[in-house]
Design an enzyme around this catalytic site. Structure first.
Site, PDB file in Angstrom:
ATOM      1  N   GLU A  96      87.116 123.294  77.433  1.00  0.00           N
ATOM      2  CA  GLU A  96      88.246 122.408  77.170  1.00  0.00           C
ATOM      3  C   GLU A  96      87.921 121.431  76.042  1.00  0.00           C
ATOM      4  OE1 GLU A  96      89.299 122.156  81.915  1.00  0.00           O
ATOM      5  OE2 GLU A  96      89.021 120.329  80.780  1.00  0.00           O
ATOM      6  N   CYS A 128      82.793 115.627  89.772  1.00  0.00           N
ATOM      7  CA  CYS A 128      83.162 116.225  88.483  1.00  0.00           C
ATOM      8  C   CYS A 128      83.477 117.706  88.635  1.00  0.00           C
ATOM      9  CB  CYS A 128      82.020 116.020  87.491  1.00  0.00           C
ATOM     10  SG  CYS A 128      82.359 116.765  85.891  1.00  0.00           S
ATOM     11  N   SER A 208      78.106 111.059  75.270  1.00  0.00           N
ATOM     12  CA  SER A 208      78.056 110.583  76.651  1.00  0.00           C
ATOM     13  C   SER A 208      77.065 111.425  77.442  1.00  0.00           C
ATOM     14  CB  SER A 208      79.458 110.716  77.266  1.00  0.00           C
ATOM     15  OG  SER A 208      79.433 110.346  78.628  1.00  0.00           O
ATOM     16  N   LEU A 232      76.662 105.746  84.406  1.00  0.00           N
ATOM     17  CA  LEU A 232      75.855 105.012  85.391  1.00  0.00           C
ATOM     18  C   LEU A 232      76.297 105.358  86.817  1.00  0.00           C
ATOM     19  CD1 LEU A 232      73.574 102.887  85.073  1.00  0.00           C
ATOM     20  CD2 LEU A 232      75.314 101.144  85.496  1.00  0.00           C
ATOM     21  N   CYS A 351      87.359 115.957  83.431  1.00  0.00           N
ATOM     22  CA  CYS A 351      86.525 117.071  83.019  1.00  0.00           C
ATOM     23  C   CYS A 351      86.701 118.350  83.799  1.00  0.00           C
ATOM     24  CB  CYS A 351      85.073 116.677  83.297  1.00  0.00           C
ATOM     25  SG  CYS A 351      84.340 115.747  82.054  1.00  0.00           S
TER      26      CYS A 351
HETATM   27  N1  SAH Z   1      77.706 115.001  81.003  1.00  0.00           N
HETATM   28  C1  SAH Z   1      78.201 113.870  80.276  1.00  0.00           C
HETATM   29  C2  SAH Z   1      79.642 114.043  79.837  1.00  0.00           C
HETATM   30  C3  SAH Z   1      80.505 114.256  81.012  1.00  0.00           C
HETATM   31  S1  SAH Z   1      82.195 113.814  81.110  1.00  0.00           S
HETATM   32  C4  SAH Z   1      78.069 112.635  81.160  1.00  0.00           C
HETATM   33  O1  SAH Z   1      77.689 112.756  82.319  1.00  0.00           O
HETATM   34  O2  SAH Z   1      78.304 111.540  80.665  1.00  0.00           O
HETATM   35  C5  SAH Z   1      82.443 112.181  80.666  1.00  0.00           C
HETATM   36  C6  SAH Z   1      82.585 111.179  81.786  1.00  0.00           C
HETATM   37  O3  SAH Z   1      83.619 111.516  82.734  1.00  0.00           O
HETATM   38  C7  SAH Z   1      81.305 111.012  82.574  1.00  0.00           C
HETATM   39  O4  SAH Z   1      81.058 109.648  82.730  1.00  0.00           O
HETATM   40  C8  SAH Z   1      81.669 111.648  83.892  1.00  0.00           C
HETATM   41  O5  SAH Z   1      80.861 111.186  84.921  1.00  0.00           O
HETATM   42  C9  SAH Z   1      83.125 111.277  84.042  1.00  0.00           C
HETATM   43  N2  SAH Z   1      83.868 112.069  85.037  1.00  0.00           N
HETATM   44  C10 SAH Z   1      83.646 113.338  85.418  1.00  0.00           C
HETATM   45  N3  SAH Z   1      84.515 113.705  86.385  1.00  0.00           N
HETATM   46  C11 SAH Z   1      85.310 112.658  86.611  1.00  0.00           C
HETATM   47  C12 SAH Z   1      86.408 112.402  87.498  1.00  0.00           C
HETATM   48  N4  SAH Z   1      86.846 113.322  88.347  1.00  0.00           N
HETATM   49  N5  SAH Z   1      87.003 111.195  87.452  1.00  0.00           N
HETATM   50  C13 SAH Z   1      86.560 110.249  86.582  1.00  0.00           C
HETATM   51  N6  SAH Z   1      85.542 110.411  85.747  1.00  0.00           N
HETATM   52  C14 SAH Z   1      84.905 111.603  85.749  1.00  0.00           C
END
Ligand code: SAH
Length: 364
Positions: A96, A128, A208, A232, A351
């Protein structure tokens, strides 16, 4: 899903690599510069329309190489300026990428592209959708970059498209863990940033990460001024390990130290992302601990993201009053806080959710 045979793609190749290609096809080395211009500056993917190249070379390129290797499966428009593309890679997996257009108060619009680095993800964060089916495979540098081409074509279809200034920010926040596919990430970002490439400023690119300390330091050592965002999501190791399994090995303190080193080396501010999950990490105690954790961190920013519901995760978004209180407490603790809008929930913006649904449709 059958594999579609594709010729090797030129997208993602550096000037040196393009020189090898043109020379191997009988053209003069300097033609590589024109080829890079056609590809990265004009974003022309049809060799026959690269009219600055010798005709003989164009014909040979058509027979031996390709450009785009992914195809658009769906483009879902939230109607709020967010359009999400699902792309099928040449061998089947779906990834995506997203184009988000926000109008400022002065009437100008800011456009952000969000791109993926892996098909699926190996990190296994419990909230996620990307990790739910595990990691299918790494994307190549070319495949990461291809998303920029696809989003550019999408942008061109909009009446608001501004050819000179079509994109303001790139966030590597799509599917996958960028630092878990480090070399391909760097290849793509270098092309995005380079004078011979997209000429897109490093300061407008945000990577990120789930928080892989060694890789954060490696990223700092590359000499680019990318922005760094750290996911975090918890303020104790116990809670963080429940939400993010890789925390067992990395630990909160190590990650924050690596992020501080990143700031020292690059002078770029670091953002801490915090997905608020109802009843898991959204309590006042969590906010107080976050203030302590980030107390000594130079110019820390916190992005609060109310969890987007992910079916099957067993987790729920936080209540509105929890988000408000959390924000208030952090502000009182002098933390620079932003709450991310739930833009594009209707296009399954969290995501990996669109892809989960599409892959389920494919299987069904
Ligand atoms: N692997 C990277 C990029 C991932 S996606 C990372 O962990 O940062 C980017 C952000 O979206 C990350 O902070 C991830 O934790 C968050 N994210 C993933 N699924 C989510 C959800 N269902 N609701 C809110 N944020 C989410």
């Amino acid at each position: 899903m059958c594999t579609v045979a594709t010729l090797p793609s030129l997208i993602g190749k550096t000037p040196d690599q393009l020189r090898e290609v043109v020379v191997s096809l009988g053209a003069k080395p300097f033609v590589a510069k024109q080829l890079a211009e056609c590809l990265y500056k004009k974003r022309e993917t049809d060799f026959s329309r690269m009219t600055s190249l010798p005709v003989a070379l164009r014909e040979k390129l058509v027979r031996s190489y390709s450009t785009l290797t992914s195809t658009v499966v769906t483009a879902e428009d939230s109607g709020e300026g967010t359009i999400k593309l699902a792309l099928r890679l040449f061998d089947g997996p779906i990834i995506e990428c997203v184009l988000m257009r926000e109008s400022g108060e002065d009437g100008t619009s800011r456009v952000t592209a969000c791109i993926s680095t892996q098909a699926g993800c190996a990190m296994g964060c419990v909230f996620c959708a990307s990790g739910m089916l595990g990691l299918k495979r790494n994307l190549t540098a070319g495949e990461i970059l291809e998303q920029m081409f696809q989003l550019y074509y999408l942008s061109r279809m909009s009446p608001e498209h501004d050819a000179e200034n079509w994109l303001h920010n790139v966030v590597v926040m799509g599917m996958g863990e960028p630092l878990h596919n480090f070399d391909a990430l760097m290849g793509a970002l270098e092309t995005l940033n380079a004078e011979w490439g997209f000429r897109f400023a490093a300061r407008r690119i945000t990577v990120s990460t789930v928080g892989l300390p060694d890789k954060i330091r490696e990223l700092a050592a590359q000499g680019f001024q990318f922005n760094l965002a750290i996911s975090l999501h918890a303020t104790t190791d116990e809670k963080r390990t429940q939400l993010i399994p890789t925390n067992v090995a990395t630990g909160l303190k190590n990650i924050i130290d690596a992020a501080a080193d990143y700031f020292k080396q690059t002078k770029r501010e670091v953002t801490f992302e915090y997905t608020l999950v109802g009843g898991e990490n959204d309590q006042p105690d969590d906010a107080i601990r976050m203030i302590e954790l980030l107390h000594d961190f130079p110019r820390a920013n916190v992005n609060l993201i109310p969890m987007n519901p992910v079916p099957g995760s067993g987790l729920k978004p936080p209540g509105t009053e929890r988000v408000e209180e959390f924000t208030r407490l952090l502000r009182e603790g002098n933390i620079n806080v932003h709450v991310r809008k739930k833009r594009g929930r209707s296009v399954q913006a969290a995501c990996g959710q669109l892809r989960l649904r599409l892959e389920a449709d494919t299987v069904a």
